[in-house]
Design a protein around this motif. Structure first.
Motif, mmCIF file in Angstrom:
data_model
loop_
_atom_site.group_PDB
_atom_site.id
_atom_site.type_symbol
_atom_site.label_atom_id
_atom_site.label_comp_id
_atom_site.label_asym_id
_atom_site.label_seq_id
_atom_site.Cartn_x
_atom_site.Cartn_y
_atom_site.Cartn_z
ATOM 1 N N ASP A 86 0.810 -1.215 0.000
ATOM 2 C CA ASP A 86 0.000 0.000 0.000
ATOM 3 C C ASP A 86 0.847 1.271 0.000
ATOM 4 O O ASP A 86 0.382 2.335 0.378
ATOM 5 N N GLN B 13 0.933 4.873 4.521
ATOM 6 C CA GLN B 13 0.152 3.684 4.164
ATOM 7 C C GLN B 13 -1.327 3.944 4.410
ATOM 8 O O GLN B 13 -2.179 3.595 3.601
ATOM 9 N N HIS B 16 -2.970 6.165 1.795
ATOM 10 C CA HIS B 16 -3.314 5.527 0.529
ATOM 11 C C HIS B 16 -4.599 4.715 0.641
ATOM 12 O O HIS B 16 -5.160 4.301 -0.362
ATOM 13 N N ASP B 17 -5.037 4.456 1.870
ATOM 14 C CA ASP B 17 -6.231 3.646 2.093
ATOM 15 C C ASP B 17 -7.351 4.581 2.529
ATOM 16 O O ASP B 17 -7.688 4.686 3.695
ATOM 17 N N ARG B 19 -10.541 4.560 2.274
ATOM 18 C CA ARG B 19 -11.759 4.035 2.889
ATOM 19 C C ARG B 19 -11.539 3.829 4.382
ATOM 20 O O ARG B 19 -12.414 4.146 5.194
ATOM 21 N N THR B 20 -10.361 3.319 4.748
ATOM 22 C CA THR B 20 -10.069 3.137 6.169
ATOM 23 C C THR B 20 -10.061 4.477 6.897
ATOM 24 O O THR B 20 -10.606 4.604 7.996
#
Lengths: 238, 236
Positions: A86, B13, B16-17, B19-20
């Protein structure tokens, strides 16, 4: 450079390495070859000092494997690409650079060195398998380690890239780096300066490719490997 | 320096996520809003329960997020690799602790802001102090999550630590039954569970509150030290 003495490793109740002894000389590319399940990864894990060993010793650059002093001088690429899926290639490289106190320039150079300059902004999770393992390799090159330990680095690479990677390994060796590269593909054996042939946790060959060919009386390393296995079986039977 | 670089890496990290990030920020505020409508006719009950939830949400959510994040580090091989670099075990744990604590500050700010300004939460302590306690509770969740991830080999197992480690603490912290009304042996168990003090801190003021916050922070430090002890460079 690397000195392994009577190394015995057990994983679970199974003995994976049965007393291996070998020496890997400095400034060369040593291939660790054997079928999958032969103990290659276990031996590599012992060399980088993350494997609990039953008995025997592994010395790297004169220090016991895994000593704190070695963490700057040994680069390790695991079999599965151990980079963050990620994060982008660049972000991965820059993080690993920071672990060695290095900046963005060193990180970007390593990314360019493995041919990922154009993909450096992409998330590793979106890369192909071959690109992912090159991203993982880049992260190990950053610290310019004296010893590079690579577990199957060329799996899934196209032939052109594979040739390029081997060219890079030899360039690194010429500049004084020692490389220990595992592979289960016999056609890569011929590219190594020295070979360690391993099967069922036993070392059955430790020599230059030329000497192994001569001893087995064949030019084909695959065939030579087979003959070594058979001759060992006969010795045990006799 | 390596610890801070690790914090930055973990936050990247997270970034980049998306939705989290959205779930982290929105879910506690939504759940508080749900509570508001459940207790619309009894505002004092809402004040009591919402206040406790401001401590329980960050603890639970950060526990879950951290234990999964650390487990991914183990299963992806990055942990094994990191431990062959100059990184120290404390760099990694401190990096995780700081990264998720910062996330908890943002999460807590959103939840506290919604609770006080939109839902009219009324408490004796000010919103700033409540936010501070919520963040310390989140740090406790992070520390216990890091420790528990050492005992899980898969995500399935990691998630199972929620009912084992977190739920008993929620049941016994005084939310459902006031601690004074519990049987002696339940009170004794409640006395040694860190979340009890986290919830206690939210309801108290002055010296008692600071004592409780210190106990929660101390428990977080102990969990981090234990987590460092369970992090092994050499594995079988």
């Amino acid at each position: 450079m690397i000195e392994v003495r009577d190394l015995v490793v057990e994983r679970g109740r199974r003995r994976v390495l049965h007393g291996i002894s070998c020496v890997v000389p400095a400034g060369s590319v040593t291939g660790l070859l054997g079928p999958s399940g032969s103990g290659k990864t276990t031996l590599i894990r012992a060399v980088v000092g993350v494997q609990i060993v039953k008995s025997g010793s592994v010395t790297v650059l004169g220090q016991p494997a895994g000593s704190a002093a070695l963490r700057r001088s040994v680069g390790y690429v695991t079999q599965a690409p151990s980079v963050y899926a990620d994060l982008s290639v660049r972000e991965n490289a820059r993080y690993f650079a920071s672990l060695y106190g290095l900046g963005a320039a060193a990180a970007d150079q390593a990314v360019a060195d493995v041919g990922l300059k154009d993909a450096s902004g992409q998330l590793v999770g979106n890369l192909s398998g071959g690109q992912r393992s090159r991203a993982s390799l880049a992260c190990a090159l950053i610290g310019q380690p004296q010893l590079l330990v690579l577990d199957e680095p060329t799996v899934g690479q196209d032939p052109v890239l594979r040739a390029e990677l081997w060219g890079r390994f030899h360039a690194l060796a010429a500049a004084g780096t020692t490389l220990l590269v595992s592979s289960h593909v016999m056609d890569e054996a011929g590219r190594c300066d020295r070979l360690l042939l391993i099967r069922d946790g036993l070392l059955i060959g430790d020599d230059t490719p030329a000497a192994i060919r001569a001893a087995a009386g064949t030019d084909d390393l695959e065939e030579a490997f087979l003959r070594l296995i058979r001759s060992q079986g006969q010795e045990v039977a006799a | 320096m390596i610890a801070l670089a690790t914090t930055a890496r973990i936050l990247r990290q997270l970034r980049h996520d998306r939705r989290t990030v959205a779930l982290l920020l929105v879910v506690p505020a939504l759940l508080l809003t749900l509570l508001y409508f459940m207790y619309q006719d009894t505002p004092p009950a809402f004040d009591r329960i919402a206040l406790i939830m401001l401590g329980i949400f960050p603890f639970t959510i950060m526990f879950l997020v951290t234990s999964i994040a650390m487990l991914r580090e183990r299963t992806s091989g990055t942990l094994e690799r990191l431990l062959t670099t100059p990184l120290r075990k404390t760099d990694l744990l401190f990096g995780y602790g700081l990264a998720f604590s910062l996330a908890a500050v943002v999460q807590g700010a959103v939840a506290t802001g919604v609770a006080y300004w939109l839902l009219g939460l009324d408490t004796s302590a000010g919103a700033g102090l409540i936010l501070l306690i919520a963040v310390v509770d989140a740090v406790l969740g992070v520390a216990i999550g890091l420790l528990c991830s050492a005992f899980a080999r898969t995500e399935f197992q990691a998630v199972q630590f929620l009912p084992v480690v977190v739920v008993p603490q929620i049941l016994l912290c005084g939310l459902f039954v006031p601690r004074e009304q519990m049987a002696g042996w339940l009170q004794a168990i409640s006395d040694v569970l860190p979340l009890t003090y986290a919830v206690d801190a939210l309801g108290s003021a002055g010296a008692t509150m600071w004592r409780d916050v210190t106990i929660v922070a101390g428990a977080a430090v102990v969990a981090l030290i234990l987590a460092a002890a369970t992090l092994r460079r050499r594995t079988p």
